[in-house]
Design an enzyme around this catalytic site. Structure first.
Site, PDB file in Angstrom:
ATOM      1  N   ARG A  97     -21.039  -1.490 -17.932  1.00  0.00           N
ATOM      2  CA  ARG A  97     -22.259  -1.370 -17.306  1.00  0.00           C
ATOM      3  C   ARG A  97     -22.102  -1.651 -15.824  1.00  0.00           C
ATOM      4  O   ARG A  97     -22.821  -1.798 -15.104  1.00  0.00           O
ATOM      5  CB  ARG A  97     -23.417  -2.063 -17.840  1.00  0.00           C
ATOM      6  CG  ARG A  97     -22.773  -3.549 -18.088  1.00  0.00           C
ATOM      7  CD  ARG A  97     -23.890  -4.374 -18.745  1.00  0.00           C
ATOM      8  NE  ARG A  97     -23.512  -5.730 -19.071  1.00  0.00           N
ATOM      9  CZ  ARG A  97     -24.407  -6.552 -19.361  1.00  0.00           C
ATOM     10  NH1 ARG A  97     -25.532  -6.304 -19.142  1.00  0.00           N
ATOM     11  NH2 ARG A  97     -23.985  -7.830 -19.946  1.00  0.00           N
ATOM     12  N   LYS A 116     -23.951  -4.117 -10.998  1.00  0.00           N
ATOM     13  CA  LYS A 116     -24.008  -4.446 -12.677  1.00  0.00           C
ATOM     14  C   LYS A 116     -25.129  -4.106 -13.133  1.00  0.00           C
ATOM     15  O   LYS A 116     -26.106  -4.583 -12.719  1.00  0.00           O
ATOM     16  CB  LYS A 116     -23.622  -5.922 -12.692  1.00  0.00           C
ATOM     17  CG  LYS A 116     -23.462  -6.240 -14.334  1.00  0.00           C
ATOM     18  CD  LYS A 116     -23.001  -7.802 -14.482  1.00  0.00           C
ATOM     19  CE  LYS A 116     -22.899  -8.039 -15.881  1.00  0.00           C
ATOM     20  NZ  LYS A 116     -22.364  -9.528 -16.138  1.00  0.00           N
ATOM     21  N   GLY A 129     -25.575   0.384 -20.907  1.00  0.00           N
ATOM     22  CA  GLY A 129     -25.300   0.334 -19.485  1.00  0.00           C
ATOM     23  C   GLY A 129     -26.209  -0.286 -18.400  1.00  0.00           C
ATOM     24  O   GLY A 129     -25.923  -0.277 -17.070  1.00  0.00           O
ATOM     25  N   ARG A 179     -22.398  -7.202  -6.954  1.00  0.00           N
ATOM     26  CA  ARG A 179     -21.717  -8.223  -6.560  1.00  0.00           C
ATOM     27  C   ARG A 179     -20.321  -7.739  -6.095  1.00  0.00           C
ATOM     28  O   ARG A 179     -19.864  -6.694  -6.143  1.00  0.00           O
ATOM     29  CB  ARG A 179     -21.254  -8.993  -8.060  1.00  0.00           C
ATOM     30  CG  ARG A 179     -20.861  -7.877  -9.067  1.00  0.00           C
ATOM     31  CD  ARG A 179     -20.828  -8.780 -10.538  1.00  0.00           C
ATOM     32  NE  ARG A 179     -19.827  -7.964 -11.236  1.00  0.00           N
ATOM     33  CZ  ARG A 179     -19.650  -8.217 -12.613  1.00  0.00           C
ATOM     34  NH1 ARG A 179     -19.729  -9.428 -12.921  1.00  0.00           N
ATOM     35  NH2 ARG A 179     -18.763  -7.471 -13.485  1.00  0.00           N
ATOM     36  N   ARG A 186      -9.001  -8.036 -14.226  1.00  0.00           N
ATOM     37  CA  ARG A 186      -9.171  -9.184 -15.396  1.00  0.00           C
ATOM     38  C   ARG A 186      -7.646  -9.292 -16.188  1.00  0.00           C
ATOM     39  O   ARG A 186      -6.958  -8.106 -16.047  1.00  0.00           O
ATOM     40  CB  ARG A 186     -10.159  -8.653 -16.365  1.00  0.00           C
ATOM     41  CG  ARG A 186     -11.448  -8.489 -15.673  1.00  0.00           C
ATOM     42  CD  ARG A 186     -12.279  -7.430 -16.195  1.00  0.00           C
ATOM     43  NE  ARG A 186     -13.574  -7.007 -15.565  1.00  0.00           N
ATOM     44  CZ  ARG A 186     -14.768  -7.692 -15.786  1.00  0.00           C
ATOM     45  NH1 ARG A 186     -14.898  -8.786 -16.798  1.00  0.00           N
ATOM     46  NH2 ARG A 186     -15.793  -7.476 -15.027  1.00  0.00           N
ATOM     47  N   ASP A 262     -11.203 -10.490 -21.328  1.00  0.00           N
ATOM     48  CA  ASP A 262     -11.630  -9.438 -20.499  1.00  0.00           C
ATOM     49  C   ASP A 262     -12.509  -9.993 -19.570  1.00  0.00           C
ATOM     50  O   ASP A 262     -13.111  -9.543 -18.344  1.00  0.00           O
ATOM     51  CB  ASP A 262     -12.486  -8.346 -21.288  1.00  0.00           C
ATOM     52  CG  ASP A 262     -13.420  -8.932 -22.294  1.00  0.00           C
ATOM     53  OD1 ASP A 262     -13.259  -9.621 -23.061  1.00  0.00           O
ATOM     54  OD2 ASP A 262     -14.528  -8.503 -21.899  1.00  0.00           O
TER      55      ASP A 262
HETATM   56  P1  AMP Z   1     -19.370  -8.998 -21.946  1.00  0.00           P
HETATM   57  O1  AMP Z   1     -19.504  -9.775 -23.120  1.00  0.00           O
HETATM   58  O2  AMP Z   1     -20.754  -8.866 -20.949  1.00  0.00           O
HETATM   59  O3  AMP Z   1     -18.165  -9.501 -21.118  1.00  0.00           O
HETATM   60  O4  AMP Z   1     -19.173  -7.466 -22.143  1.00  0.00           O
HETATM   61  C1  AMP Z   1     -18.234  -6.906 -22.929  1.00  0.00           C
HETATM   62  C2  AMP Z   1     -17.892  -5.637 -23.073  1.00  0.00           C
HETATM   63  O5  AMP Z   1     -19.117  -4.955 -23.294  1.00  0.00           O
HETATM   64  C3  AMP Z   1     -17.650  -5.229 -21.786  1.00  0.00           C
HETATM   65  O6  AMP Z   1     -16.524  -4.112 -21.580  1.00  0.00           O
HETATM   66  C4  AMP Z   1     -18.911  -4.459 -21.221  1.00  0.00           C
HETATM   67  O7  AMP Z   1     -18.953  -3.812 -19.951  1.00  0.00           O
HETATM   68  C5  AMP Z   1     -19.577  -4.340 -22.110  1.00  0.00           C
HETATM   69  N1  AMP Z   1     -20.902  -4.077 -22.134  1.00  0.00           N
HETATM   70  C6  AMP Z   1     -21.813  -5.381 -22.159  1.00  0.00           C
HETATM   71  N2  AMP Z   1     -23.087  -5.133 -22.399  1.00  0.00           N
HETATM   72  C7  AMP Z   1     -23.131  -3.768 -21.852  1.00  0.00           C
HETATM   73  C8  AMP Z   1     -24.184  -3.064 -21.976  1.00  0.00           C
HETATM   74  N3  AMP Z   1     -25.489  -3.144 -22.140  1.00  0.00           N
HETATM   75  N4  AMP Z   1     -23.967  -1.724 -21.840  1.00  0.00           N
HETATM   76  C9  AMP Z   1     -22.630  -1.098 -21.871  1.00  0.00           C
HETATM   77  N5  AMP Z   1     -21.608  -1.959 -21.879  1.00  0.00           N
HETATM   78  C10 AMP Z   1     -21.930  -3.043 -21.987  1.00  0.00           C
HETATM   79 MG    MG Z   2     -17.520  -8.895 -19.242  1.00  0.00          MG
END
Ligand code: AMP
Ligand code: MG
Length: 499
Positions: A97, A116, A129, A179, A186, A262
């Site tokens: 996203r 973001k 997203g 941002r 990463r 990540d």
């Molecule tokens: P995070 O826990 O936010 O670090 O996200 C882990 C993974 O999930 C990353 O690849 C993010 O891009 C993806 N992600 C988190 N939330 C969303 C969302 N609402 N839509 C699409 N991808 C997401």
């Molecule tokens: Mg993340």
């Protein structure tokens, strides 16, 4: 609806990461949101970047920074990465996203500009997203708060919103954080290519990081560090930066709620603010992420988690370092660099470096969950008053003492501390402590109040918090309420991965 290009956005786009090619990223367009509006513009940061001051003032800027139009010269993309989540290999992830508009020259060097919440990408998996207003305000405020505290972090340029509904645990509305960072690389980017045996791409990525973001590694390798093995020097640099970053987190009482590989920056920047928290009462076992039922990312575990994550990076870089003993010996340095960085950071808070005094103090504070930010700020004032000897020192010490229930235990510690301070210029120590113990941190309840107001269209608390948090060591007369103990309802705030 497709985004339309705009020509009046006065930034000079200069592709860098995108030049790596399609193994690393996918070019795509953000998905526009309806009826977007400004929530906050970080004019202060805009000036620091040396970007044109009109940069955030036009209607076009609103379009550009909400993903509704593409600035002329920008070629947006999402990058692919993998990673370990909660200790388990999660396979391919990627910018699900976050969409990078491109890279722009600035007074701070080349900056990646990323939106973001700008819509789905090929890496969204089942996600939409989007990012919700609540979590976007938290990320926006916290990245600036961390910068104000002197802790390495990604930055935030502006925040926009839209009435578009986004489904989480309940229906919320969408927002976009713009941002920036020199790079959002990463640990997971390296794990991605290493785990799939794409060694040529792994090397290309590492060489890119070394050339563009870690130029000191070449100098150090040329001087013979780690037998001239530049990838070992790269791992060393990331270990050192990570040790420094996590030591600063611990010292200020910050917990990152999702320390997955990540979410770990190759530049040692605090990255991806989701369920983070600044401790109120000092509880080393505190878990700030409601979703983290095992407490993997509890405050006291974070230094070891960083070490675990560095091992994942070491394993990913192993094909390039090509010397297992060397890889392990580099990783081992964290065992001494982290405690050293923590001793220094805690020493700056205490005014003197004394691990025994710190250990005794933290035990005492943990026993009663004494408020962490308030204690350090009041201690700083007490030491300053002690040095000035104007007669106000007794009442300043009383304020600190009153934070403890076990007064006899506090009195013993205080006597030991005063004895240790006696060898120093106490006024100077007090001044220095005030410059290292912030008056203002982004406590959960402060963010929560700003979010509640923003949900009703009032962004004044976001403005106020930005001002306080950008200079958290200053007194800001009139804003004492923002530096006080949290209200009782603060302990019932639940922050989860859902954002
Ligand atoms: P995070 O826990 O936010 O670090 O996200 C882990 C993974 O999930 C990353 O690849 C993010 O891009 C993806 N992600 C988190 N939330 C969303 C969302 N609402 N839509 C699409 N991808 C997401
Ligand atoms: Mg993340």
């Amino acid at each position: 609806m497709r985004p339309v290009p705009i020509e009046s956005q006065p930034l000079v786009w200069n592709p860098c990461f995108a030049n790596l090619g399609e193994d690393f990223l996918t070019h795509l367009q953000p998905t526009p949101l309806p009826e977007t509006y400004w929530i906050h513009k970080n004019q202060h940061f805009l000036r620091t970047l040396g970007w044109p001051t009109e940069g955030l003032n036009s209607a076009d800027a609103l379009l550009a920074f909400s993903g509704c139009a593409i600035p002329e010269g920008a070629k947006p993309f999402a990058s692919v990465y993998s990673g370990h989540q909660f200790g388990v290999w999660a396979g391919q992830l990627g910018d699900g996203r976050a969409i990078t508009l491109g890279e722009v020259d600035s007074a701070l060097g080349l900056q990646e500009v990323q939106l973001k919440g700008a819509g789905p990408t090929p890496y969204s998996r089942r996600g939409d997203g989007r990012a919700v207003l609540r979590s976007s305000i938290r990320e926006y405020l916290c990245s600036e708060a961390m910068h104000g505290l002197g802790i390495p972090t990604t930055r935030a340029l502006c925040l926009t919103g839209s009435p578009q509904s986004v489904r989480r645990e309940e229906i919320e509305t969408a927002a976009v954080v713009t941002r920036t960072a020199p790079s959002f690389l990463r640990f997971g980017h390296f794990e991605h290519f290493s785990s799939s045996g794409q060694t040529a791409q792994l090397q290309k990525l590492a060489d890119h990081a070394l050339a563009e973001h870690l130029p000191e590694c070449k100098v150090r390798a040329s001087a013979g560090e780690h037998n001239g093995n530049i990838y070992a020097v790269m791992l060393q640099t990331v270990c050192d930066r990570t040790a420094h970053m996590v030591a600063q987190w611990q010292a200020v009482g910050f917990c990152h709620g999702v320390m997955n590989t990540d979410n770990m920056s190759i530049l040692g920047l605090t990255l991806d603010y989701g369920p983070f928290q600044f401790l109120d009462g000092f509880n080393p076992r505190h878990i700030c992420n409601h979703t983290d039922s095992q407490g993997r990312y509890a405050y006291h575990r974070q230094p070891n988690v960083a070490y675990w994550n560095l091992f994942c990076l070491g394993q990913a870089l192993a094909p390039l370092i090509n010397d297992q003993d060397l890889t392990v010996s580099v990783l081992e340095t964290y065992k001494s660099s982290f405690p050293m960085a923590l001793d220094q950071a805690m020493g700056r808070k205490l005014g003197i470096v004394d691990r025994a005094l710190i250990d005794q103090l933290l035990q005492l504070m943990a026993k009663e969950q004494v408020d962490y930010p308030l204690f350090w700020r009041q201690l700083s004032h007490a030491v300053l008053a002690q040095g000035a000897q104007t007669g106000s020192e007794a009442s300043a010490w009383t304020l600190v003492r009153d934070l403890f229930l076990d007064r006899p235990a506090w009195d013993i510690w205080q006597q030991d501390y005063l004895r240790a301070l006696g060898e120093h210029d106490v006024s100077q120590v007090g001044q220095s402590m005030l410059a290292h113990n912030p008056k203002f941190v982004l406590r959960n309840h402060l963010a929560e109040i700003a979010i509640r107001k923003a949900k009703s269209g009032d962004f004044s608390e976001v403005d106020t918090l930005m001002t306080l948090l950008q200079s958290p060591f200053e007194e800001h007369p009139g804003y004492e309420a923002y530096a006080q103990l949290p209200p009782a309802w603060a302990s019932s705030i639940e922050i989860s991965c859902s954002s």
